[in-house]
Design an enzyme around this catalytic site. Structure first.
Site, PDB file in Angstrom:
ATOM      1  N   ASN A  83       3.091  -1.029   2.093  1.00 44.70           N
ATOM      2  CA  ASN A  83       1.861  -1.429   2.780  1.00 44.70           C
ATOM      3  C   ASN A  83       1.475  -2.819   2.263  1.00 44.70           C
ATOM      4  O   ASN A  83       0.642  -2.957   1.377  1.00 44.70           O
ATOM      5  CB  ASN A  83       0.755  -0.409   2.494  1.00 44.70           C
ATOM      6  CG  ASN A  83      -0.562  -0.759   3.171  1.00 44.70           C
ATOM      7  OD1 ASN A  83      -0.673  -1.737   3.902  1.00 44.70           O
ATOM      8  ND2 ASN A  83      -1.583   0.030   2.908  1.00 44.70           N
ATOM      9  N   THR A 135       3.817   5.252   3.977  1.00 40.12           N
ATOM     10  CA  THR A 135       3.471   4.039   3.241  1.00 40.12           C
ATOM     11  C   THR A 135       2.325   4.320   2.277  1.00 40.12           C
ATOM     12  O   THR A 135       1.574   5.282   2.454  1.00 40.12           O
ATOM     13  CB  THR A 135       3.078   2.898   4.204  1.00 40.12           C
ATOM     14  OG1 THR A 135       3.023   1.666   3.489  1.00 40.12           O
ATOM     15  CG2 THR A 135       1.726   3.161   4.859  1.00 40.12           C
ATOM     16  N   CYS A 136       2.195   3.474   1.249  1.00 45.33           N
ATOM     17  CA  CYS A 136       1.082   3.615   0.303  1.00 45.33           C
ATOM     18  C   CYS A 136      -0.240   3.339   1.013  1.00 45.33           C
ATOM     19  O   CYS A 136      -0.318   2.497   1.902  1.00 45.33           O
ATOM     20  CB  CYS A 136       1.240   2.646  -0.863  1.00 45.33           C
ATOM     21  SG  CYS A 136       2.634   3.014  -1.933  1.00 45.33           S
ATOM     22  N   HIS A 137      -1.281   4.057   0.590  1.00 39.25           N
ATOM     23  CA  HIS A 137      -2.596   3.903   1.217  1.00 39.25           C
ATOM     24  C   HIS A 137      -3.634   4.285   0.170  1.00 39.25           C
ATOM     25  O   HIS A 137      -4.109   5.416   0.127  1.00 39.25           O
ATOM     26  CB  HIS A 137      -2.696   4.812   2.441  1.00 39.25           C
ATOM     27  CG  HIS A 137      -3.931   4.593   3.266  1.00 39.25           C
ATOM     28  ND1 HIS A 137      -4.133   3.468   4.023  1.00 39.25           N
ATOM     29  CD2 HIS A 137      -5.033   5.363   3.455  1.00 39.25           C
ATOM     30  CE1 HIS A 137      -5.299   3.567   4.652  1.00 39.25           C
ATOM     31  NE2 HIS A 137      -5.869   4.694   4.314  1.00 39.25           N
ATOM     32  N   GLY A 166      -2.516   7.605  -3.001  1.00 45.73           N
ATOM     33  CA  GLY A 166      -2.674   7.882  -1.575  1.00 45.73           C
ATOM     34  C   GLY A 166      -1.494   7.429  -0.725  1.00 45.73           C
ATOM     35  O   GLY A 166      -0.758   6.504  -1.070  1.00 45.73           O
TER      36      GLY A 166
END
Length: 298
Positions: free
Chosen positions: A183, A274-276, A283
């Site tokens: 991300n 994806t990273c969040h 997350g």
């Protein structure tokens, strides 16, 4: 006896001597520390900026070198085989023989994907979502670590490469197939997946397309949600069909939007991860899509 007179006590003057302090004063120390922090921050930002530019230029060079270009199809568009390709996303249209006409964005040259496969040994397919910035080669290594911080040439960089889980078959012919991408703050790689948190964006971009040198596969998104790594949505092995069906229905129930997709144990799933880290340190933002069709393009 006569007392001896007391002599006056000689007064000695105390001389105050300040000890010499070789240490810098507090304000100077604070300024020095602030300068070091600022210098390091600028260096990190400069590194990120140069990395972003390098990644963008690399992907553009691949697009230019191999002629990766997609064009919206209409009723008059033909692909490289001379076959007419109707408008997309999928319409309930039939050709003269009564067969379903599958629809997809037309790749300007099918030879471009073949050339990519010959040039990059780890390349498996091209991932494309129409109307978004997601248009990338997808690779697969022997593990899920190699391409986290390496580009398609194997050179270390910040953005890494979009890659398929090493446990999946390259042709994604069954089960839950997971594709990972960073991300990135500038919106590259999977940096725009967070836009699926908006319903209007989700409704407009539900179709995902993957291209190999012989076929195109269309996937329709049925679930979008934010989760954490504690949720094992990247499961690839299942005891039986019932276990698999229970798993993918659980993915659908997790969605922030209701979808009318009727899942079965025969369905093949594409997962984008994806990273969040907006709500959780670990997350993840996850998008799941069901395979709708695979069509030969050569």
């Amino acid at each position: 006896m006569q007392k001896r007179p007391e002599l006056p006590v000689k007064q000695t003057k105390k001389i105050s001597r300040k000890k010499k302090n070789n240490l810098p004063d507090f304000n100077s120390l604070v300024r020095a520390v602030a300068f070091v922090i600022m210098f390091c921050s600028l260096a990190v930002l400069s590194n990120y900026a140069s990395g972003y530019i390098e990644d963008i230029e690399l992907n553009q060079s691949i697009v230019d070198e191999f002629g990766i270009e997609f064009k919206p199809s209409d009723d008059k568009t033909t692909d490289d085989t001379g076959r007419e390709v109707p408008k997309y996303p999928i319409e309930d249209t039939e050709n003269d023989s009564g067969e379903q006409r599958f629809t997809y964005p037309v790749l300007s040259s099918i030879d471009s994907i073949k050339s990519l496969s010959e040039t990059y040994g780890d390349f498996v397919f091209w991932l494309y979502i129409d109307g978004t910035s997601i248009s990338y080669p997808v690779v697969q290594a022997a593990d899920n670590e190699y391409y986290l911080r390496k580009n398609i040439n194997g050179k270390t960089n910040l953005s890494g490469t979009v890659f398929l889980d090493y446990r999946n078959m390259p042709d994604m012919s069954y089960g839950n197939n997971i594709v990972y991408g960073h991300n990135m703050q500038n919106g590259t790689m999977f940096g725009t997946l967070k836009k699926y948190s908006t319903k209007s964006y989700y409704d407009k971009h539900r179709m995902i397309y993957t291209y190999t040198d012989t076929e195109v596969t269309a996937w329709k998104i049925f679930s979008v949600y934010e989760t954490t790594t504690d949720n094992y949505y990247i499961q690839t092995g299942f005891v039986n069909d019932d276990n698999y069906l229970e798993f993918i229905k659980g993915l659908q129930k997790s969605s922030m939007y209701a979808a009318d997709t009727e899942l079965t144990s025969d369905d093949v799933i594409l997962t984008l991860s994806t990273c969040h880290k907006y709500d959780y340190d670990n997350g993840r933002l996850v998008v799941h899509a069901e395979k709708v069709f695979t069509s030969a393009i050569a």
